[in-house]
Motif scaffolding. Structure first.
Motif, PDB file in Angstrom:
ATOM      1  N   CYS A   1       0.783  -1.282   0.017  1.00 62.79           N
ATOM      2  CA  CYS A   1       0.107  -0.051   0.038  1.00 62.79           C
ATOM      3  C   CYS A   1       0.952   1.366   0.003  1.00 62.79           C
ATOM      4  O   CYS A   1       0.660   2.429  -0.791  1.00 62.79           O
TER       5      CYS A   1
ATOM      6  N   LEU B   1      -1.928  10.307   0.481  1.00 62.82           N
ATOM      7  CA  LEU B   1      -2.264   9.895   1.753  1.00 62.82           C
ATOM      8  C   LEU B   1      -3.755   9.150   1.364  1.00 62.82           C
ATOM      9  O   LEU B   1      -4.082   8.278   2.215  1.00 62.82           O
ATOM     10  N   TYR B   2      -4.309   9.571   0.502  1.00 61.70           N
ATOM     11  CA  TYR B   2      -5.550   8.830   0.056  1.00 61.70           C
ATOM     12  C   TYR B   2      -5.231   7.489  -0.329  1.00 61.70           C
ATOM     13  O   TYR B   2      -6.035   6.565   0.174  1.00 61.70           O
ATOM     14  N   LYS B   3      -4.453   7.248  -1.373  1.00 63.33           N
ATOM     15  CA  LYS B   3      -4.231   6.075  -1.855  1.00 63.33           C
ATOM     16  C   LYS B   3      -3.889   5.154  -0.839  1.00 63.33           C
ATOM     17  O   LYS B   3      -4.176   4.000  -0.504  1.00 63.33           O
TER      18      LYS B   3
ATOM     19  N   LEU C   1      -4.383   5.215   2.699  1.00 63.88           N
ATOM     20  CA  LEU C   1      -5.578   5.050   3.759  1.00 63.88           C
ATOM     21  C   LEU C   1      -6.757   4.198   2.989  1.00 63.88           C
ATOM     22  O   LEU C   1      -7.036   3.371   3.650  1.00 63.88           O
ATOM     23  N   ILE C   2      -6.992   4.428   1.819  1.00 64.82           N
ATOM     24  CA  ILE C   2      -8.123   3.623   1.106  1.00 64.82           C
ATOM     25  C   ILE C   2      -7.725   2.396   0.754  1.00 64.82           C
ATOM     26  O   ILE C   2      -8.804   1.444   0.857  1.00 64.82           O
TER      27      ILE C   2
ATOM     28  N   LEU D   1      -6.841   0.734   5.149  1.00 62.43           N
ATOM     29  CA  LEU D   1      -7.755   0.609   6.162  1.00 62.43           C
ATOM     30  C   LEU D   1      -8.579  -0.768   5.964  1.00 62.43           C
ATOM     31  O   LEU D   1      -9.007  -1.479   7.158  1.00 62.43           O
TER      32      LEU D   1
ATOM     33  N   HIS E   1     -14.589   4.125   5.040  1.00 64.72           N
ATOM     34  CA  HIS E   1     -13.232   4.139   4.667  1.00 64.72           C
ATOM     35  C   HIS E   1     -12.987   5.035   3.609  1.00 64.72           C
ATOM     36  O   HIS E   1     -11.833   5.955   4.039  1.00 64.72           O
TER      37      HIS E   1
ATOM     38  N   ALA F   1     -10.519   8.423   4.737  1.00 63.73           N
ATOM     39  CA  ALA F   1      -9.467   8.711   3.864  1.00 63.73           C
ATOM     40  C   ALA F   1      -9.596  10.095   3.124  1.00 63.73           C
ATOM     41  O   ALA F   1      -8.354  10.880   3.183  1.00 63.73           O
TER      42      ALA F   1
ATOM     43  N   ALA G   1      -6.818  13.252   4.048  1.00 64.09           N
ATOM     44  CA  ALA G   1      -6.100  13.644   3.194  1.00 64.09           C
ATOM     45  C   ALA G   1      -6.169  14.997   2.641  1.00 64.09           C
ATOM     46  O   ALA G   1      -5.300  15.902   2.257  1.00 64.09           O
TER      47      ALA G   1
END
Length: 585
Positions: free
Chosen positions: A77, A142-144, A146-147, A150, A212, A216, A220
């Motif tokens: 990730c 950050l988004y990639k 976390l998504i 999670l 999720h 995220a 982000a």
């Protein structure tokens, strides 16, 4: 064998014999001309080159139907997030630098020669470009992470086999390579599609739990916006918030079968009512650049706007504003006389009444407008009935080059294939769109100014009828009994909001597919004006320096939750931008 022929036999390994080689020759070894072989090698080289170009292009522009990347570990990730963030930062840097360069080249002729190189260098490598790249790069990373992380960190207690999505097929997913029509029950068969076409049907296929995507997106978005300057955070936060509201509202109403006819026009009208109220009476609730643009579009002198603000709120005005209007070069003699009379009445109200020869004249002289008179709104035109046509063509001519660029440039650059196939059709469509958009803004200005003049002329007429300043006829005699407070509703503060709402109906002139985007453009300004007014009255809390961060976090939570699960509820522009920067996951 001739010199221009060669056998296509495998290289010798040292184990063959002459007799065996002759036997293979007799059994079908073919001879190919050297030129044909060279052509074949060139085709292979060209194919490899095209494949490398395609892979390089994917690093800049993401094709439709990119498959979802399956990630099972946090290390995977993190690597996926870092590569995606670097790509987004590079793309954002190039986009912002290109836009800055175009804007710099447009106004470079106004800059001295010694400063032109520094201007171009700042446009390409200035702090704004780096901040924009850092914001989008960090948001993507950050988004990639976390998504995709999670689901690993917080596995579902009761995982669902299928999460509803508007892009789902009615049938269960099948192995695209292994499944054939023979392996599928008859009632579930459907047309076979190529892998690329099948992939385009699942443009955004990374369906996640909504919380999720919301978590995220909020983390982000809230952290990434801090790269931008304080002056730009508010604009970005407002846009993200209204885009989130748009997607959430569309998803909510679709799920429950609700539908508001012409909802985009309604939103546009509500926002315009508040914006024009703020423009005339509360300019402190709108950005200064925005109020300046509205004044230019309305073709109204800024002195008139200031006079109206002071007269409505305080029943006084600054004489300097009136003197500037009187001294303007294009003012008509009639309007000049009216403004000078207003000046005398403001300075010496008693002497004005004393000089009146009759009761009716005294009542007429006693009328003092608590608003900017029509002679100040359109000093170059004496008759109010002549204003609409003049304003329409003035605004149409002013906006046509701007809307022309917005319609022609995308049609030529981004729809190049259609343009090359039928340039006449594309140019005609862009021309009609440009004129239609310009007419929309012209009608908008006409509606507001016509209502402005009408309600104030009506207020003066009704007041004079009631006070005896005008003789009453058989038809107008019932109007003399109207209470003054009812008549004064025509010049109340709310009366400046209603024409703005009515002017929003001009959006019907615009093409239907553009109405939603225009509504989303004005909605943040209207909400900002309402928020500032409510904050001044103590109705809402103060957010301090973290307001933009909080608003961005809320907006991106709604946007990303909708994007991952119901992307069709977002506008096409937002959906395409997110896909280029985020991808399926």
């Amino acid at each position: 064998m001739s010199d221009d022929q060669r056998t296509l036999s495998p290289p010798s390994t040292g184990q063959g014999t002459p007799s065996s080689n002759r036997k293979e020759d007799r059994e079908g070894i073919h001879f190919t001309p050297r030129r044909a072989m060279a052509s074949f090698e060139n085709l292979v080289a060209m194919a490899n080159h095209q494949e490398r170009l395609k892979e390089a292009r994917k690093m800049v522009w993401r094709d439709k139907g990119q498959p979802v990347v399956e990630l099972d570990t946090l290390e995977a990730c993190l690597a996926h997030a870092m590569s995606g963030g670097l790509r987004s930062a590079t793309l954002a840097f190039n986009i912002r630098a290109s836009v800055n360069l175009i804007l710099a080249l447009i106004r470079i002729h106004r800059v001295p020669r010694d400063y032109r190189f520094a201007m171009i260098r700042h446009a390409l490598f200035g702090s704004d470009t780096w901040r924009f790249a850092a914001m989008l790069g960090s948001f993507t990373s950050l988004y990639k992470f976390l998504i995709n992380a999670l689901p690993i960190l917080v596995p579902a207690m009761h995982p669902r086999k299928k999460i509803d999505s508007a892009l789902d097929d009615d049938d269960d997913e099948l192995d695209l390579e292994a499944a054939t029509s023979m392996e599928v029950p008859l009632e579930k068969r459907k047309g076979r599609l190529s892998l690329s076409k099948r992939a385009q049907e699942v443009l955004v296929r990374k369906r996640t739990r909504r919380w999720h995507a919301a978590l995220a997106g909020s983390i982000a978005g809230g952290l990434a916006i801090m790269w931008e300057t304080r002056s730009r955070r508010g604009v970005i936060a407002q846009q993200m918030f209204v885009r989130g509201l748009q997607g959430s509202y569309n998803a909510f109403t679709t799920k429950r079968g609700l539908r508001v006819p012409n909802g985009d026009v309604l939103v546009f009208s509500l926002a315009c009512g508040q914006i024009l109220y703020g423009f005339l009476l509360r300019p402190d609730t709108l950005p200064r650049s925005y109020t300046s643009w509205i004044g230019q579009a309305a073709k109204v002198p800024p002195e008139c706007v200031r006079m109206n603000h002071d007269l409505v709120r305080d029943h006084v005005f600054n004489l300097k504003d009136l003197d500037q209007l009187v001294n303007s070069a294009d003012i008509t003699s009639l309007n000049k006389t009216k403004l000078l009379s207003l000046r005398s009445q403001f300075l010496n109200p008693v002497s004005t009444l004393a000089s009146s020869s009759s009761k009716a004249a005294a009542a007429a002289a006693a009328y003092f407008p608590h608003y900017a008179p029509c002679s100040a709104v359109h000093p170059a035109i004496s008759n109010c009935t002549s204003v609409p046509l003049d304003r329409f063509f003035a605004v149409f001519k002013w906006m046509l080059p701007i809307y022309g660029a917005l319609h022609f440039v995308p049609a030529v650059l981004f729809k190049r294939k259609s343009f090359m196939q039928d340039p006449g059709r594309v140019l005609i469509k862009a021309s009609v769109g440009s004129m239609r958009s310009s007419a929309f803004l012209g009608v908008f200005v006409v509606i507001y100014q016509a209502l402005y003049c009408y309600k104030h002329n009506l207020h003066k007429t009704l007041t004079l009828l009631r006070t005896g300043g005008l003789p009453a006829s058989l038809l107008t005699s019932p109007l003399t009994h109207l209470p003054q407070w009812v008549i004064d509703l025509l010049i109340s503060k709310i009366s400046f909001w209603i024409p703005g709402f009515a002017a929003g109906l001009a959006l019907f002139v615009e093409e239907k597919r553009r109405r939603g985007e225009l509504a989303m453009y004005v909605l943040p300004k209207g909400l900002e004006s309402i928020w500032v007014m409510a904050r001044g009255k103590g109705w809402v809390f103060r957010t301090g320096k973290w307001g933009e961060v909080i608003l961005t976090a809320l907006g991106m939570a709604m946007v990303m939750s909708t994007y991952q699960n119901d992307p069709q509820h977002l506008s096409g522009l937002v959906r395409r931008i997110l896909y280029q920067f985020i991808g399926p996951n």
